[in-house]
Design an enzyme around this catalytic site. Structure first.
Site, PDB file in Angstrom:
ATOM      1  N   GLU A 141      -9.567  -0.456   4.756  1.00 10.16           N
ATOM      2  CA  GLU A 141     -10.572  -0.204   5.845  1.00 10.16           C
ATOM      3  C   GLU A 141     -11.621  -0.954   5.962  1.00 10.16           C
ATOM      4  O   GLU A 141     -12.272  -1.817   5.113  1.00 10.16           O
ATOM      5  CB  GLU A 141     -10.775   1.323   5.766  1.00 10.16           C
ATOM      6  CG  GLU A 141      -9.457   2.206   6.031  1.00 10.16           C
ATOM      7  CD  GLU A 141      -8.707   2.217   7.389  1.00 10.16           C
ATOM      8  OE1 GLU A 141      -8.886   1.390   8.180  1.00 10.16           O
ATOM      9  OE2 GLU A 141      -8.418   3.320   7.838  1.00 10.16           O
TER      10      GLU A 141
ATOM     11  N   HIS B 245      -8.116  -3.647   9.651  1.00  4.96           N
ATOM     12  CA  HIS B 245      -7.572  -3.621   8.419  1.00  4.96           C
ATOM     13  C   HIS B 245      -6.286  -4.298   7.933  1.00  4.96           C
ATOM     14  O   HIS B 245      -5.363  -4.663   8.823  1.00  4.96           O
ATOM     15  CB  HIS B 245      -7.460  -2.052   8.019  1.00  4.96           C
ATOM     16  CG  HIS B 245      -6.323  -1.451   8.565  1.00  4.96           C
ATOM     17  ND1 HIS B 245      -6.328  -0.130   8.992  1.00  4.96           N
ATOM     18  CD2 HIS B 245      -5.144  -1.531   8.163  1.00  4.96           C
ATOM     19  CE1 HIS B 245      -5.257   0.107   9.293  1.00  4.96           C
ATOM     20  NE2 HIS B 245      -4.409  -0.529   8.720  1.00  4.96           N
TER      21      HIS B 245
ATOM     22  N   ASP C 207       0.708  -1.213  -0.128  1.00  8.67           N
ATOM     23  CA  ASP C 207      -0.045   0.006   0.049  1.00  8.67           C
ATOM     24  C   ASP C 207       0.948   1.276  -0.054  1.00  8.67           C
ATOM     25  O   ASP C 207       2.136   1.103   0.166  1.00  8.67           O
ATOM     26  CB  ASP C 207      -0.892  -0.035   1.179  1.00  8.67           C
ATOM     27  CG  ASP C 207      -0.243  -0.287   2.614  1.00  8.67           C
ATOM     28  OD1 ASP C 207       0.980  -0.386   2.522  1.00  8.67           O
ATOM     29  OD2 ASP C 207      -1.070  -0.435   3.618  1.00  8.67           O
TER      30      ASP C 207
ATOM     31  N   ASP D  21      -8.340  -1.354  13.788  1.00  4.91           N
ATOM     32  CA  ASP D  21      -9.637  -1.652  13.349  1.00  4.91           C
ATOM     33  C   ASP D  21      -9.826  -2.823  12.557  1.00  4.91           C
ATOM     34  O   ASP D  21     -10.935  -2.735  11.697  1.00  4.91           O
ATOM     35  CB  ASP D  21     -10.088  -0.284  12.660  1.00  4.91           C
ATOM     36  CG  ASP D  21      -9.176   0.003  11.479  1.00  4.91           C
ATOM     37  OD1 ASP D  21      -8.400  -0.882  10.948  1.00  4.91           O
ATOM     38  OD2 ASP D  21      -9.708   0.976  10.783  1.00  4.91           O
TER      39      ASP D  21
END
Ligand code: GLP
Length: 260
Positions: free
Chosen positions: A143, A138, A67, A136
């Site tokens: 996300e 991810h 990423d 979270d």
């Protein structure tokens, strides 16, 4: 999915480095997908030690990025390209020629995303993708509620992720809102997925990803769909696993010839 509970991050790093070393022995030009963040650093340290000790020849390895931030000036030290070059490519004695990554500074981001998916396919696909996990849930920068079939594309970071990553910047305002990330569908095409999670802050995300239902709201739960996924966790990150006892017994009884 195999869950390996290790005493600490360094042991996890060694275990994964061993798997990467075995892969490179079988396939010297393997394409290794690497992750950024603090978690994978013990893996990169362990690989570097092996190269320095002469027990690992990584000279033909190829490295690819998971990423990238969008909009950071070219060469920014916290762009993931710069981080991967600094933490992985250079320490392994490789050059930029062995490196593949998306162009976060492209004028046409959608075209850059499509080009990266194509480049990965043309390179023969990722042999082993190392992953961390966000608090979270991810993976990459996918996300919560990312499509489980998603391809490399632009995403908007949650406030929680921007806060988590603010430690790498001077302040929260400097953390980009937008990123390019391999999609969950893209990640699932790698031949072996290895997720490393360490520390109490990851315990809930790990439990949801491993023992919860497969759900886009917990992107890491997509690993349950992969035929060869390994989750390596330290004691703290394993602390909410209901089946921790079973995972320990299984790993302890694993035949010596079988690697992760
Ligand atoms: C970022 C990266 C992820 C990484 C996550 C966790 O969001 N895009 O690939 O897994 O951070 O980072 P850390 O390992 O520092 O907790």
């Amino acid at each position: 999915m195999e869950i390996v509970i290790v005493p600490d991050a360094a042991t996890g790093g060694e275990l994964i480095a061993r798997a990467i070393a075995e892969l490179l022995t079988d396939k010297p030009d393997a394409l290794l997908g690497v992750a950024t963040g603090s978690t994978p650093l013990p893996v990169y340290r362990a690989l570097k030690s092996r190269v320095e000790a002469g027990t690992l020849d990584a000279s033909r390895a190829r490295i690819c990025q998971l990423d990238e931030y969008v909009g950071l000036p070219e060469g920014h030290p916290e762009s993931y390209r710069a981080v991967v070059l600094r933490e992985v490519v250079e320490p392994l004695g490789l050059t930029e020629a062995s490196f593949l990554g998306p162009d976060g500074a492209a004028a046409d981001i959608a075209a850059a995303c499509a080009a990266y998916d194509r480049a990965l396919a043309e390179a023969g696909g990722v042999d082993l993708q190392l992953l961390g996990i966000g608090t979270d849930g991810h993976i990459g920068f996918n996300e919560p509620c990312s499509s489980l079939a998603s391809r490399t594309r632009i995403k908007t970071l949650t406030h929680q992720t921007r806060e988590d990553n603010a430690r790498f910047f001077d302040n929260l305002d400097e953390v980009p809102h937008h990123v390019i990330t391999q999609g969950i569908g893209t990640i699932l095409e790698a031949r072996h997925l290895v997720l490393l999670a360490t520390g109490e802050a990851k315990a809930e995300a790990v439990a949801l990803a491993v023992e919860g239902p497969v759900a886009a709201v917990v992107p890491a739960s997509a690993l349950q769909l992969h035929p060869h996924a390994t989750v390596v966790v330290d004691e703290a990150a394993a602390s909410r696993l209901r089946l921790a006892g079973y995972f320990r017994e299984t790993y302890a009884a694993k035949p010596a010839w079988q690697s992760i």
